[in-house]
Each structure stands twice: as structure tokens, then as C-alpha cells.
Design a protein around this motif. Structure first.
Motif, PDB file in Angstrom:
ATOM      1  N   HIS A 115       1.279  -2.244   0.206  1.00  0.00           N
ATOM      2  CA  HIS A 115       1.525  -0.916  -0.366  1.00  0.00           C
ATOM      3  C   HIS A 115       0.640   0.165   0.274  1.00  0.00           C
ATOM      4  O   HIS A 115       1.094   1.285   0.535  1.00  0.00           O
ATOM      5  CB  HIS A 115       1.257  -1.003  -1.876  1.00  0.00           C
ATOM      6  CG  HIS A 115       1.499   0.256  -2.632  1.00  0.00           C
ATOM      7  ND1 HIS A 115       2.765   0.677  -2.977  1.00  0.00           N
ATOM      8  CD2 HIS A 115       0.654   1.184  -3.115  1.00  0.00           C
ATOM      9  CE1 HIS A 115       2.668   1.815  -3.642  1.00  0.00           C
ATOM     10  NE2 HIS A 115       1.399   2.151  -3.741  1.00  0.00           N
ATOM     11  N   HIS A 119       1.616   3.544   2.519  1.00  0.00           N
ATOM     12  CA  HIS A 119       1.254   4.936   2.207  1.00  0.00           C
ATOM     13  C   HIS A 119       0.792   5.671   3.468  1.00  0.00           C
ATOM     14  O   HIS A 119       0.927   6.878   3.577  1.00  0.00           O
ATOM     15  CB  HIS A 119       0.115   4.969   1.183  1.00  0.00           C
ATOM     16  CG  HIS A 119       0.559   5.091  -0.247  1.00  0.00           C
ATOM     17  ND1 HIS A 119       1.383   6.113  -0.684  1.00  0.00           N
ATOM     18  CD2 HIS A 119       0.285   4.347  -1.347  1.00  0.00           C
ATOM     19  CE1 HIS A 119       1.587   5.993  -1.997  1.00  0.00           C
ATOM     20  NE2 HIS A 119       0.942   4.909  -2.412  1.00  0.00           N
ATOM     21  N   SER A 140      -4.775   7.495  -4.819  1.00  0.00           N
ATOM     22  CA  SER A 140      -3.647   7.371  -5.740  1.00  0.00           C
ATOM     23  C   SER A 140      -4.165   7.039  -7.127  1.00  0.00           C
ATOM     24  O   SER A 140      -5.368   7.103  -7.389  1.00  0.00           O
ATOM     25  CB  SER A 140      -2.709   6.271  -5.249  1.00  0.00           C
ATOM     26  OG  SER A 140      -3.322   5.016  -5.448  1.00  0.00           O
ATOM     27  N   ASP A 309       4.614   7.276  -4.767  1.00  0.00           N
ATOM     28  CA  ASP A 309       5.273   6.013  -4.420  1.00  0.00           C
ATOM     29  C   ASP A 309       6.768   6.199  -4.157  1.00  0.00           C
ATOM     30  O   ASP A 309       7.460   6.884  -4.911  1.00  0.00           O
ATOM     31  CB  ASP A 309       5.085   5.011  -5.557  1.00  0.00           C
ATOM     32  CG  ASP A 309       3.641   4.551  -5.658  1.00  0.00           C
ATOM     33  OD1 ASP A 309       2.863   4.844  -4.737  1.00  0.00           O
ATOM     34  OD2 ASP A 309       3.314   3.888  -6.653  1.00  0.00           O
TER      35      ASP A 309
HETATM   36 ZN    ZN Z   1       0.875   4.192  -4.346  1.00  0.00          ZN
END
Ligand code: ZN
Ligand code: KG4
Length: 368
Positions: A115, A119, A140, A309
Motif C-alpha cells: 500500500h 501511494h 496518511s 486511498d
Molecule cells: Zn493510504
């Protein structure tokens, strides 16, 4: 956009957004997002079980919407990428299971990706190929890290991270204390524009000479803001919400930008990428711009919709995996809620994940 660039579908379900993106190389073709954030708002934070159920309901319609938006058929895809971690275990599992099912049914290679690396990679969709190495500040609701990425598909090095709360978490908690609802970042950003950022001197965590140069800490700031508000309330005074929002936000973005620019200088990297939900913050963007310019560092920040996201970021990293011939994942791929940032993807044990190979795998593996 070259027709020979890899066409990849990416699935993101690590938190409360069901994201499905489709890219060809570094070109964004579709970015479909279904968010369950409103369902969580009354609880003041993301409830994992509710998020998982919402992903399950949104998954197939969101995939179909993305394919339609991109004007491509699932048969034309060169790969299916999915966030395998880090994130909420139950939420990740829905995306990973869906990606395995589509990869199996279509006979396409599967890429379980990280993840955080996603990003970073998403910026390719907006500003073209990432320079190597890239310095990235990821901020985040779940993470705040400074990362040096010589190769986003295989080599990501953590320089520093938060030792307590993530930056977004601090925004969300202060918004709760101020009764501003959830998520807190966007509303604090908006109110801060009408407040005075110099009115209250809140502490800058871990900025002493003996503190770790690239680590962050926001829990002391959070306590300090909460105490300041409580003291006003106890004295029967009105809380100047806009000034508190502006001063709190300034304390967060001051530390983030200062440390990120310092890391660029120390490592001799002449550009900085900022990603993650908090990168949508207007003051963070403005201050980073100002400080990067002064330091001779080029700043790359994706547009706000690509910072929070989404599936496009997963597809972007998946396409890079295909382009660089990285080994696909096996159908044994599982969700890993604490996948280390040093693993941009989860390669399978097998050499090549061909169509024939896919059909050799027992269907049981789909549910492992
Ligand atoms: Zn995220
Ligand atoms: O990356 P993201 O969508 O999800 C995670 O992986 O955590 O980030 C969500 C976080 C939330 O904490 C939210 O309050 C914060 O990003 N956020 C912001 C802004 N927009 C979203 N924080 C500050 N300013 C904003 N404009």
C-alpha cells in the motif's frame, strides 16, 4: 500512450475505500472508488467489520464500473494488482480474494503489492516516471514515514517514521476534540484558512538536537492541543476553533516539511514526493512548495484525489511490476496486515505465472 505498455487493473481495500483503477503504463484510464466513510462517521473512526462488509458489497460493481470507464475488456488485461498489506486484515482479505478470483478465472498474472509503495507510485500517473531515487514523505491516517526509494518495484528504504500517532490520526483526533466530525483532515484544513497559525505556539515533536532527525511524534502535540482546549472550556471561555485548527495544522506541517527537506539535502536527492491522505492538505502543499524551492528541491504532489486511498495507485505500481518483469505472486497470496514497507510486492515462489500454471493450481488455493 503506447499500446504495448502494460494494461493493469488494481484493487485497493486496505481501509474504508473500495478502489479499482485501471492504467496503461503510466496513463490513468479509470479510477472508481466506493467509500464507506459516511457509515463510519457516527463511530468517529473506521470500524473494521463494517469496512469489510462494505468492500464485499462494492467489489464487483466497482470493478465493472472501472472496466466500463476505461473502455477495456477484462480479457485484455496484462495483470491484476491488489494491495496485500499493510492495512486492516479483514478489509485486505476482501480485495485479495477478489483479485485471486479474477486472476484465476481470466488466467492473468497476479501482483500483491504494498500500500505504501503504491501511494508513491501513483504520482507517475500525474507527473510521469518517478526519478530514481525518489524521496517520499508518506502521510496518511495510518502512516507517517520518510522513505528513500531507489527502485519503487524492489528497493524502498525507511529513513524515519512516526513513533506514535500518524499525522492523519492527529488531525482526526483533534477534530474529535473540537467536535468537527470524521475524518478530521479536510474540515481542519478548511477552518484553518480563516484562523491565525501563529496565535498559539503548540510544540514541534522530535525537533531537538538529540532527537532522531527523520522520526515523527504527534502524541505530545495532540495532548497539548487537547489540554489547551480543556483549559478554555473549564474557564468558561469560548474556544477559538479556527485559530486552534490553524495553529495545530501549522505545528504538524512545519515538522513534516522541515524533516523531509532535510532528508533530501542529507541524502543528496533533488526532488521530493509527498503522498497519502494528508498530502491533500493545502497548507502542507504550500509550505512544502516554499521550503523545497528555497532548498533547490523539486516537489511532486499528486492531485488530492490520487493522494487518498484509491485503486489507481495499486494499478500504477502493478503496471511498473509488469514493465520491469517482476515475478508475479502465487494464488497462495494472503493479506498481510503488517507487510513491511521494505517489500514493495509479494513475489510468488514459482518462476513464472503463466496461463497453464494458473490452471494447475487447485481451486482450494483461492480460499487460502
Ligand atoms: Zn493510504
Ligand atoms: O491515505 P488515506 O486516505 O487513508 C489511509 O491510508 O490512512 O488518509 C486518510 C487520512 C485521514 O486521517 C484524513 O483526516 C487525512 O488523511 N486527510 C487530511 C486531509 N484530507 C484527508 N489531513 C489533512 N488535510 C487534509 N486536507
Amino acid at each position: 500512450m503506447a499500446a504495448d505498455e502494460p494494461l493493469v487493473l488494481g484493487i485497493e481495500t486496505s481501509c474504508d475505500e473500495t478502489g479499482v483503477g485501471i492504467v496503461r503504463g503510466t496513463t490513468l484510464l479509470a479510477d472508481a472508488v466506493a467509500s464507506s466513510v459516511d457509515t463510519h462517521a457516527r463511530f468517529g473512526g473506521v470500524v473494521p467489520e463494517i469496512a469489510s462488509r462494505a468492500h464485499l458489497e462494492a467489489m464487483v460493481p466497482t470493478i465493472e464500473r472501472a472496466l466500463k470507464e476505461a473502455g477495456v475488456s477484462a480479457r485484455d488485461l496484462d495483470g491484476i494488482a491488489v494491495t496485500s498489506g499493510p492495512g486492516l486484515a479483514g478489509a485486505l482479505l476482501v480485495g485479495v480474494s477478489a483479485a485471486k478470483a479474477y486472476a484465476y478465472a481470466l488466467g492473468k498474472p497476479l501482483y500483491g503489492v504494498n500500500h505504501l509503495a503504491s501511494h508513491i507510485c501513483v504520482d507517475q500517473l500525474e507527473h510521469g516516471p518517478l526519478p530514481e531515487p525518489t524521496m517520499a514523505l508518506l502521510v496518511s491516517g495510518g502512516h507517517s514515514s520518510l522513505l528513500l526509494a531507489p527502485d519503487i518495484t524492489s528497493d524502498v528504504r525507511p529513513l524515519g517514521a512516526t513513533i506514535d500517532d500518524a499525522a492523519g490520526e492527529a488531525f482526526d483526533k483533534i477534530a474529535r476534540v473540537l467536535n468537527l466530525g470524521f475524518p478530521g483532515g479536510p474540515v481542519i484544513d478548511r477552518l484553518a484558512k480563516e484562523g491565525d497559525p501563529t496565535s498559539i505556539a503548540f510544540p514541534r515533536g522530535l525537533t531537538g538536537p538529540r532527537d532522531a532527525p527523520y522520526d515523527f511524534s504527534f502524541s505530545g502535540l495532540k495532548t497539548s492541543v487537547a489540554r489547551w482546549i480543556e483549559a478554555r472550556r473549564a474557564a468558561g471561555e469560548e474556544v477559538p476553533v479556527r485559530d486552534v485548527a490553524a495553529s495545530f495544522q501549522e505545528a504538524v506541517v512545519d515538522v513534516l516539511t522541515r524533516k523531509a527537506v532535510r532528508a533530501c539535502k542529507d541524502e543528496g536527492v533533488d526532488h521530493l514526493m509527498i503522498g497519502g491522505g494528508v498530502a491533500a492538505n493545502s497548507r502542507l502543499r504550500a509550505l512544502a512548495e516554499e521550503r523545497c524551492e528555497r532548498a533547490g528541491v523539486r516537489l511532486r504532489v499528486p492531485r488530492p484525489g490520487l493522494c487518498t486511498d484509491n485503486g489507481a495507485m495499486v494499478a500504477a505500481l502493478g503496471a511498473e511490476m509488469v514493465a520491469r518483469n517482476r515475478r508475479p505472486s502465487d494464488l497462495e497470496l494472503s493479506a498481510d496486515s503488517s507487510l513491511p514497507v521494505t517489500e514493495p510486492h509479494v513475489p510468488g515462489a514459482h518462476q513464472q505465472h503463466t496461463h497453464d500454471h494458473v490452471h494447475e493450481i487447485s481451486k482450494d488455493n483461492l480460499y487460502s
